[in-house]
Design an enzyme around this catalytic site. Structure first.
Site, PDB file in Angstrom:
ATOM      1  N   HIS A 153     -31.719  26.452 -27.966  1.00  0.00           N
ATOM      2  CA  HIS A 153     -30.478  27.040 -27.465  1.00  0.00           C
ATOM      3  C   HIS A 153     -29.286  26.762 -28.378  1.00  0.00           C
ATOM      4  CE1 HIS A 153     -31.896  28.199 -23.332  1.00  0.00           C
ATOM      5  NE2 HIS A 153     -32.868  27.354 -23.673  1.00  0.00           N
ATOM      6  N   ASP A 355     -22.060  27.041 -32.782  1.00  0.00           N
ATOM      7  CA  ASP A 355     -22.480  27.337 -31.418  1.00  0.00           C
ATOM      8  C   ASP A 355     -23.729  28.192 -31.458  1.00  0.00           C
ATOM      9  OD1 ASP A 355     -21.989  26.908 -28.717  1.00  0.00           O
ATOM     10  OD2 ASP A 355     -19.944  27.674 -28.828  1.00  0.00           O
TER      11      ASP A 355
END
Length: 453
Positions: A153, A355
């Site tokens: 993720h 991110d």
């Protein structure tokens, strides 16, 4: 025997009606297969307990307990003081200790044994995130021949940064025990391929797969998304303003778990620079919601103090009796309130320095009124920027660039705001949670099976 999905993640959904992005994404797939979700219980134990059932419908949830020492060394230690900064390009924050390395290996070995005890031959196994990089290798050592997929993720680490690991050469070997490696972006896939390309044990096959010793692994990007319809419905709820009587005339919003990867100090500085440079008497408010996270880790304590100092300085310089420039909320805010705050905001600032995806960017776009939308200001280093190219893209290391973007967002004509929003919304709707899980599981079912499987 019918196929069953086994999901493994560090956190496991608790309670009778668990919520959250990953829960929504996996709910239907688990429910259809009578699947199992396995993860760490939020309370510690002595480390020898059997799996504990914490839910049965519509799928089984099984929890294992970490000891306090494992929580400190495996979770706060190796996972979040070594791997998290490594993957987020902050090698300067890595805190490497031998106890961390040992605990990480021990927990992965134990979780592998717990899975091996319940797996059946037709089960699909889907492992989530950096807490479990070596889990497939441990499962293969126990004779588990099932198809095993892995989804990361967070950003995939850069090749040069892998040398900071205690055994750099073992990282590619760990990952090559998976049948499928899923990553957030095409850029992440490129970095993973670069790692294999640099390893003499790996070769590239004509079909795009990677052969590593006697194993074959597939790599692909699966950009995770949100349930846009559900979030939009929350934004449209008829409820009192979350601000109460203190609703600002115009405001920008930022919503982030408090983390050094989110670029918050420079975001605050950029808003201050915008206030310094504005040529009108406009008085927008910047609302930053940043719930605490991993407060036991020194780097998180440091950034908490830094943000409090910057916010106090900015408000001291610019505030007036009837206007507070920065409203900094250091605690969670209910999801429904967040959705309504997004809808009314003139702009959203997502300025991460690294991110995996950043779902706040997608939530902001989903919540907007298409007739009068706000503007997404998005870091080039957020995974969402790879496809949401019509956001106002910024360099989170450049305070002046972000200050300029804030002014551009607040002054943007309606027609341009609508055009940019329409393009970003198409991306959000094409990468929903159901599509993400469907695409990953389809790829896992159809990739090359493990040797002997």
């Amino acid at each position: 025997m019918a196929e069953r999905l086994i999901v493994v993640s560090n956190r496991i959904p608790m309670g009778d009606n668990p919520s959250g992005g990953l829960v929504v994404a996996l709910h239907d797939a688990l429910a259809r297969s009578g699947g199992v979700w396995l993860g760490a219980h939020p309370e510690t134990g002595d480390g020898s307990e059997p799996l504990e059932e914490i839910g049965r419908t519509p799928y089984q949830r099984l929890a294992f307990r970490l000891t306090q020492e494992q929580l400190d060394n495996y979770y706060l230690g190796f996972s979040n003081s070594v791997l998290w900064p490594l993957c987020h390009r902050r090698g300067d924050l890595i805190d490497m200790q031998r106890d961390y390395v040992d605990a990480y290996s021990q927990v992965n070995a134990r979780v592998a044994q717990l899975i091996a005890d319940i797996v059946t031959p037709d089960d699909l196994i889907w492992i989530h995130d950096y807490h479990f990089f070596p889990l497939a290798r441990e499962l293969r050592a126990l004779g588990v021949l099932n198809r095993i997929g892995f989804f990361l993720h967070i950003p995939f680490p850069a090749l040069g940064d892998l040398s900071m690991l205690p055994e750099p050469e073992s990282f590619a070997d760990c990952l090559a025990h998976y049948n499928l490696i899923g990553l957030q972006t095409r850029g992440d896939v490129a970095r993973c391929l670069e790692m294999f390309r640099a390893d003499p044990r790996a070769e590239f096959l004509p079909d795009g797969n990677v052969k590593f010793l006697d194993r074959v692994v597939s790599l692909k990007s699966f950009p995770i998304g949100i349930d846009a319809g559900a979030f939009r419905a929350e934004a449209l709820q008829d409820a009192p303003s979350p601000f109460g009587r203190e609703t600002p005339e115009r405001y920008l919003i930022g919503v982030d778990r408090l983390d050094y990867s989110k670029g918050l100090p420079n975001r605050f500085r950029a808003f201050a620079r915008y206030l310094e440079n504005r040529t009108t008497d406009t008085r927008p408010c910047f609302v930053q919601i940043a719930p605490p996270s991993r407060e036991q880790v020194q780097a998180y304590q440091d950034i908490t103090r830094e943000l409090e100092e910057i916010a106090g300085n900015v408000n001291g310089r610019f505030a007036e009796l009837d206007w507070t420039p920065i409203r900094y909320i250091h605690r969670p805010v209910p999801r429904g309130d967040l959705a309504r705050l997004h809808r009314k905001a003139s702009a959203c600032l997502v300025t991460s320095t690294a991110d995996g995806m950043n779902l706040v960017a997608k939530e902001f776009v989903a919540a907007q009124d298409p007739e009068d939308p706000g503007v997404l200001v998005l870091s080039r280093f957020a995974g969402a920027a790879e496809d949401m190219t019509e956001a106002v893209l910024v360099n989170p290391y450049d305070v002046d660039d972000m200050a300029r973007a804030i002014g551009e967002a607040l002054d943007m004509p309606l027609e341009e705001r609508q055009r940019r929003h329409d393009a970003c919304l198409k991306v959000v709707e094409q990468t929903g949670t159901a599509q993400w899980s469907h695409d990953f599981l389809h790829a896992l079912r159809t990739c090359i099976p493990p040797l002997g499987g």
